[in-house]
Design a protein around this motif. Structure first.
Motif, PDB file in Angstrom:
ATOM      1  N   SER A  94      17.185 -44.583  -8.973  1.00 11.83           N
ATOM      2  CA  SER A  94      16.607 -45.933  -8.985  1.00 11.83           C
ATOM      3  C   SER A  94      15.530 -46.027  -7.908  1.00 11.83           C
ATOM      4  O   SER A  94      15.352 -45.110  -7.092  1.00 11.83           O
ATOM      5  CB  SER A  94      17.694 -46.972  -8.698  1.00 11.83           C
ATOM      6  OG  SER A  94      18.189 -46.774  -7.386  1.00 11.83           O
ATOM      7  N   GLY A  95      14.865 -47.184  -7.909  1.00 11.94           N
ATOM      8  CA  GLY A  95      13.783 -47.401  -6.951  1.00 11.94           C
ATOM      9  C   GLY A  95      14.284 -47.568  -5.530  1.00 11.94           C
ATOM     10  O   GLY A  95      13.725 -46.998  -4.589  1.00 11.94           O
ATOM     11  N   CYS A  96      15.356 -48.361  -5.361  1.00  8.89           N
ATOM     12  CA  CYS A  96      15.830 -48.583  -3.995  1.00  8.89           C
ATOM     13  C   CYS A  96      16.328 -47.272  -3.380  1.00  8.89           C
ATOM     14  O   CYS A  96      16.093 -47.009  -2.200  1.00  8.89           O
ATOM     15  CB  CYS A  96      16.903 -49.668  -3.947  1.00  8.89           C
ATOM     16  SG  CYS A  96      18.373 -49.296  -4.885  1.00  8.89           S
ATOM     17  N   GLU A  97      16.936 -46.433  -4.194  1.00  5.09           N
ATOM     18  CA  GLU A  97      17.393 -45.140  -3.666  1.00  5.09           C
ATOM     19  C   GLU A  97      16.228 -44.236  -3.285  1.00  5.09           C
ATOM     20  O   GLU A  97      16.308 -43.475  -2.313  1.00  5.09           O
ATOM     21  CB  GLU A  97      18.212 -44.397  -4.714  1.00  5.09           C
ATOM     22  CG  GLU A  97      19.610 -44.881  -4.902  1.00  5.09           C
ATOM     23  CD  GLU A  97      20.212 -44.117  -6.064  1.00  5.09           C
ATOM     24  OE1 GLU A  97      20.814 -43.064  -5.830  1.00  5.09           O
ATOM     25  OE2 GLU A  97      20.027 -44.579  -7.206  1.00  5.09           O
ATOM     26  N   GLY A 185       4.216 -56.086  -6.707  1.00  5.91           N
ATOM     27  CA  GLY A 185       4.704 -56.623  -7.973  1.00  5.91           C
ATOM     28  C   GLY A 185       5.445 -57.929  -7.777  1.00  5.91           C
ATOM     29  O   GLY A 185       4.944 -59.007  -8.121  1.00  5.91           O
ATOM     30  N   GLU A 186       6.635 -57.842  -7.165  1.00  4.78           N
ATOM     31  CA  GLU A 186       7.449 -59.055  -6.959  1.00  4.78           C
ATOM     32  C   GLU A 186       6.681 -60.074  -6.125  1.00  4.78           C
ATOM     33  O   GLU A 186       6.890 -61.277  -6.255  1.00  4.78           O
ATOM     34  CB  GLU A 186       8.764 -58.718  -6.250  1.00  4.78           C
ATOM     35  CG  GLU A 186       9.621 -57.646  -6.918  1.00  4.78           C
ATOM     36  CD  GLU A 186       9.997 -57.980  -8.339  1.00  4.78           C
ATOM     37  OE1 GLU A 186      10.425 -59.113  -8.587  1.00  4.78           O
ATOM     38  OE2 GLU A 186       9.844 -57.097  -9.212  1.00  4.78           O
ATOM     39  N   GLY A 187       5.813 -59.595  -5.251  1.00  6.23           N
ATOM     40  CA  GLY A 187       5.049 -60.475  -4.354  1.00  6.23           C
ATOM     41  C   GLY A 187       3.993 -61.293  -5.075  1.00  6.23           C
ATOM     42  O   GLY A 187       3.338 -62.137  -4.461  1.00  6.23           O
ATOM     43  N   CYS A 213       3.888 -44.928   0.130  1.00  5.40           N
ATOM     44  CA  CYS A 213       3.497 -45.821  -0.969  1.00  5.40           C
ATOM     45  C   CYS A 213       4.668 -46.009  -1.926  1.00  5.40           C
ATOM     46  O   CYS A 213       5.145 -45.044  -2.527  1.00  5.40           O
ATOM     47  CB  CYS A 213       2.310 -45.258  -1.742  1.00  5.40           C
ATOM     48  SG  CYS A 213       0.795 -45.348  -0.814  1.00  5.40           S
ATOM     49  N   ASP A 214       5.101 -47.256  -2.060  1.00  2.00           N
ATOM     50  CA  ASP A 214       6.131 -47.598  -3.036  1.00  2.00           C
ATOM     51  C   ASP A 214       5.428 -47.866  -4.363  1.00  2.00           C
ATOM     52  O   ASP A 214       4.795 -48.911  -4.553  1.00  2.00           O
ATOM     53  CB  ASP A 214       6.901 -48.836  -2.547  1.00  2.00           C
ATOM     54  CG  ASP A 214       7.978 -49.280  -3.527  1.00  2.00           C
ATOM     55  OD1 ASP A 214       7.932 -48.866  -4.707  1.00  2.00           O
ATOM     56  OD2 ASP A 214       8.848 -50.065  -3.121  1.00  2.00           O
ATOM     57  N   GLU A 215       5.534 -46.899  -5.261  1.00  2.27           N
ATOM     58  CA  GLU A 215       4.881 -46.984  -6.574  1.00  2.27           C
ATOM     59  C   GLU A 215       5.905 -47.280  -7.664  1.00  2.27           C
ATOM     60  O   GLU A 215       5.683 -46.971  -8.840  1.00  2.27           O
ATOM     61  CB  GLU A 215       4.187 -45.647  -6.874  1.00  2.27           C
ATOM     62  CG  GLU A 215       2.992 -45.368  -5.989  1.00  2.27           C
ATOM     63  CD  GLU A 215       1.702 -45.971  -6.550  1.00  2.27           C
ATOM     64  OE1 GLU A 215       1.596 -46.116  -7.778  1.00  2.27           O
ATOM     65  OE2 GLU A 215       0.809 -46.300  -5.742  1.00  2.27           O
ATOM     66  N   VAL A 216       7.038 -47.855  -7.259  1.00  3.41           N
ATOM     67  CA  VAL A 216       8.135 -48.065  -8.206  1.00  3.41           C
ATOM     68  C   VAL A 216       7.690 -48.962  -9.371  1.00  3.41           C
ATOM     69  O   VAL A 216       8.035 -48.708 -10.521  1.00  3.41           O
ATOM     70  CB  VAL A 216       9.369 -48.644  -7.480  1.00  3.41           C
ATOM     71  CG1 VAL A 216      10.408 -49.163  -8.463  1.00  3.41           C
ATOM     72  CG2 VAL A 216       9.983 -47.584  -6.566  1.00  3.41           C
ATOM     73  N   GLN A 217       6.897 -49.984  -9.072  1.00  4.84           N
ATOM     74  CA  GLN A 217       6.464 -50.894 -10.141  1.00  4.84           C
ATOM     75  C   GLN A 217       5.077 -50.537 -10.680  1.00  4.84           C
ATOM     76  O   GLN A 217       4.829 -50.634 -11.875  1.00  4.84           O
ATOM     77  CB  GLN A 217       6.489 -52.340  -9.636  1.00  4.84           C
ATOM     78  CG  GLN A 217       6.346 -53.338 -10.760  1.00  4.84           C
ATOM     79  CD  GLN A 217       6.790 -54.748 -10.403  1.00  4.84           C
ATOM     80  OE1 GLN A 217       6.193 -55.711 -10.842  1.00  4.84           O
ATOM     81  NE2 GLN A 217       7.839 -54.914  -9.619  1.00  4.84           N
ATOM     82  N   CYS A 218       4.165 -50.130  -9.813  1.00  4.16           N
ATOM     83  CA  CYS A 218       2.777 -49.946 -10.270  1.00  4.16           C
ATOM     84  C   CYS A 218       2.486 -48.501 -10.692  1.00  4.16           C
ATOM     85  O   CYS A 218       1.425 -48.229 -11.259  1.00  4.16           O
ATOM     86  CB  CYS A 218       1.793 -50.409  -9.204  1.00  4.16           C
ATOM     87  SG  CYS A 218       1.842 -49.469  -7.664  1.00  4.16           S
ATOM     88  N   ALA A 242      10.143 -44.920  -9.802  1.00  2.00           N
ATOM     89  CA  ALA A 242      11.389 -45.165 -10.548  1.00  2.00           C
ATOM     90  C   ALA A 242      10.980 -45.865 -11.842  1.00  2.00           C
ATOM     91  O   ALA A 242      10.062 -45.387 -12.510  1.00  2.00           O
ATOM     92  CB  ALA A 242      12.378 -45.989  -9.731  1.00  2.00           C
ATOM     93  N   LYS A 243      11.620 -46.995 -12.145  1.00  4.14           N
ATOM     94  CA  LYS A 243      11.273 -47.830 -13.303  1.00  4.14           C
ATOM     95  C   LYS A 243      10.689 -47.061 -14.484  1.00  4.14           C
ATOM     96  O   LYS A 243      11.416 -46.484 -15.268  1.00  4.14           O
ATOM     97  CB  LYS A 243      10.320 -48.943 -12.850  1.00  4.14           C
ATOM     98  CG  LYS A 243      11.007 -50.014 -11.992  1.00  4.14           C
ATOM     99  CD  LYS A 243      10.100 -51.209 -11.819  1.00  4.14           C
ATOM    100  CE  LYS A 243      10.641 -52.262 -10.874  1.00  4.14           C
ATOM    101  NZ  LYS A 243      11.670 -53.103 -11.466  1.00  4.14           N
ATOM    102  N   GLY A 244       9.349 -47.045 -14.607  1.00  4.34           N
ATOM    103  CA  GLY A 244       8.697 -46.497 -15.789  1.00  4.34           C
ATOM    104  C   GLY A 244       8.786 -44.995 -15.952  1.00  4.34           C
ATOM    105  O   GLY A 244       8.450 -44.465 -17.008  1.00  4.34           O
TER     106      GLY A 244
HETATM  107  N1  PMP Z   1      10.226 -51.183  -5.217  1.00  4.99           N
HETATM  108  C1  PMP Z   1       9.486 -51.994  -5.990  1.00  4.99           C
HETATM  109  C2  PMP Z   1       8.020 -52.095  -5.760  1.00  4.99           C
HETATM  110  C3  PMP Z   1      10.106 -52.707  -7.027  1.00  4.99           C
HETATM  111  O1  PMP Z   1       9.368 -53.534  -7.788  1.00  4.99           O
HETATM  112  C4  PMP Z   1      11.487 -52.574  -7.226  1.00  4.99           C
HETATM  113  C5  PMP Z   1      12.219 -53.318  -8.335  1.00  4.99           C
HETATM  114  N2  PMP Z   1      11.687 -54.516  -8.696  1.00  4.99           N
HETATM  115  C6  PMP Z   1      12.212 -51.716  -6.393  1.00  4.99           C
HETATM  116  C7  PMP Z   1      11.535 -51.036  -5.405  1.00  4.99           C
HETATM  117  C8  PMP Z   1      13.697 -51.509  -6.563  1.00  4.99           C
HETATM  118  O2  PMP Z   1      13.944 -50.727  -7.665  1.00  4.99           O
HETATM  119  P1  PMP Z   1      15.447 -50.632  -8.272  1.00  4.99           P
HETATM  120  O3  PMP Z   1      15.772 -51.961  -8.845  1.00  4.99           O
HETATM  121  O4  PMP Z   1      15.334 -49.540  -9.300  1.00  4.99           O
HETATM  122  O5  PMP Z   1      16.333 -50.260  -7.155  1.00  4.99           O
END
Ligand code: PMP
Length: 390
Positions: A94-97, A185-187, A213-218, A242-244
């Protein structure tokens, strides 16, 4: 009463199957998916190549353990390295991991340099996850409230404020890294300009900090480049995905280069399921299809068509502040909280969400066509107009 823990404000709809950008609910109603599970289903629903790859891998081996070699992991790591210029990959679920791994790397880097209390600069309105370290890095009090004490070792600056970063650098000698989303993203779909990115890279180079760089969303093609930082050509030391990446199958990745390369050795980090063959098969197929079907060019073209469509359909409508984004990561900012639009759009047959209270967020699958874009504008623009007219 449901036995599910009450952690989500769920909408009363459940989906049974989908095709491309369209998805069907239990009652047989069809929706245009302009959210893809928040940047998850890169290839849309029921993509034949992805379905085949997953089924084939499931018939071979689901998972053994990271105590053995996993050739699919090696292949996916090679592919990601080739696309990004990064050197090493650690796979998570996952992204947080993935971000936890990045934070641990930054601390490890600091200790190597003799810094006992390593500190990471993070941004206002950032989102990095909901585990304890990542929610501490996140710049949203609502995510943190009630979970104090937060993890220490983070200092926060306004997004895109290079002077604030310089000022922290002068006063705080424990800084070891800067962690940010090049497009938040969330921001609320906020884009760091190229100049800021280049200046940030320079500061990191001068100070020996890691640029994370957190590229989890973009990431993974969504903005029209493989990764968000490629628009400005600024190479990070650590990148998280992560995500995509798995187009719906859970997989995350933390990649290293530069000063971050080679920091971890056996025993420093791990994950039972991270990089299992099923997830890696999904990841490899996702990358292959993005490339072979020209989905990044599609994201750019269709994203531009969506922006133009809404700009025309909402021209002169009071209450529309901005229509922005890159590729298929788009936001329509309004002048008031608009969370109710999610339910209204659902009624109209479109999946969207609202973030930062006032921003309608659109993250369609990368297979979104020009016709889908037109359908999105004609379904959603009237909903936004009606809401603003109230
Ligand atoms: N980083 C970003 C930029 C995210 O948008 C998200 C999820 N919205 C996360 C981390 C966390 O990802 P996950 O829910 O897979 O742990």
């Amino acid at each position: 009463m449901s036995h599910l823990m009450n952690t989500y404000a769920r909408l009363p709809v459940a989906f049974t199957h989908g095709d491309g950008a369209w998805i069907h609910d239990e009652a047989g109603k069809r929706y245009l998916d302009a959210l893809s599970g928040i940047a998850v289903s890169t290839l849309g629903h029921n993509h034949p190549r992805l379905v085949k790859a997953i089924a084939e891998q499931a018939g071979r081996v689901l998972h053994t353990s990271n105590v053995y070699r996993i050739p699919l992991q090696e292949r996916l790591a090679d592919r990601l390295a080739a696309l990004s210029g990064m050197d090493e990959v650690f796979f998570s679920n996952s992204g947080c991991e993935a971000n936890e791994a990045a934070i641990k790397l930054a601390r490890f880097h600091g200790h190597r340099k003799g810094i006992e209390l390593p500190t990471i600069i993070v941004m206002e309105n950032a989102f990095h996850g909901r585990t304890l370290a990542t929610l501490s890095a996140t710049g949203n009090r609502k995510v943190q409230a009630g979970f104090e004490p937060l993890v220490s070792g983070f200092v926060r600056v306004p997004y895109k404020d290079i002077d604030a970063i310089r000022s922290v650098a002068e006063h705080n000698h424990n800084v070891v890294a800067v962690m940010l989303e090049m497009i938040q993203g969330e921001g609320g779909i906020n884009i760091a300009d190229d100049r800021f990115q280049r200046e940030l890279r320079e500061i990191c180079d001068q100070r020996g900090w890691l640029l994370i760089c957190d590229e989890v969303q973009c990431g993974v093609g969504r903005t029209g480049q493989w990764f968000g930082w490629q628009h400005a050509g600024v190479q990070p030391d650590v990148m998280t995905l992560a995500k995509g990446l798995g187009s719906g199958v859970p997989i995350g990745a933390c990649l290293t280069a530069g000063l971050a390369k080679g920091l971890f050795g056996p025993g420093n980090h791990g994950s039972t399921f991270g990089g299992n063959p099923l997830a890696c098969a999904a990841g490899l197929t996702t990358l292959e299809v993005i490339e072979s079907d020209g989905l990044m060019a599609n994201a750019e073209e269709v994203g531009a068509a969506i922006r133009k469509g809404f700009a025309e359909a909402l021209a002169g409508v009071p209450g529309v502040v901005d229509i922005r984004g890159r590729g298929l990561m788009l936001g329509i900012e309004l002048d008031r909280p608009c969370g109710v639009l999610v339910g209204k759009a659902l009624e109209a047959g479109v999946l969207i969400n609202v973030t930062a209270e006032r921003v309608v967020r659109l993250l369609p699958p990368l297979i979104f066509s020009k016709d889908d874009a037109q359908a999105l504008v004609s379904l959603l623009a009237p909903v936004v107009r009606d809401f603003l007219a109230q």
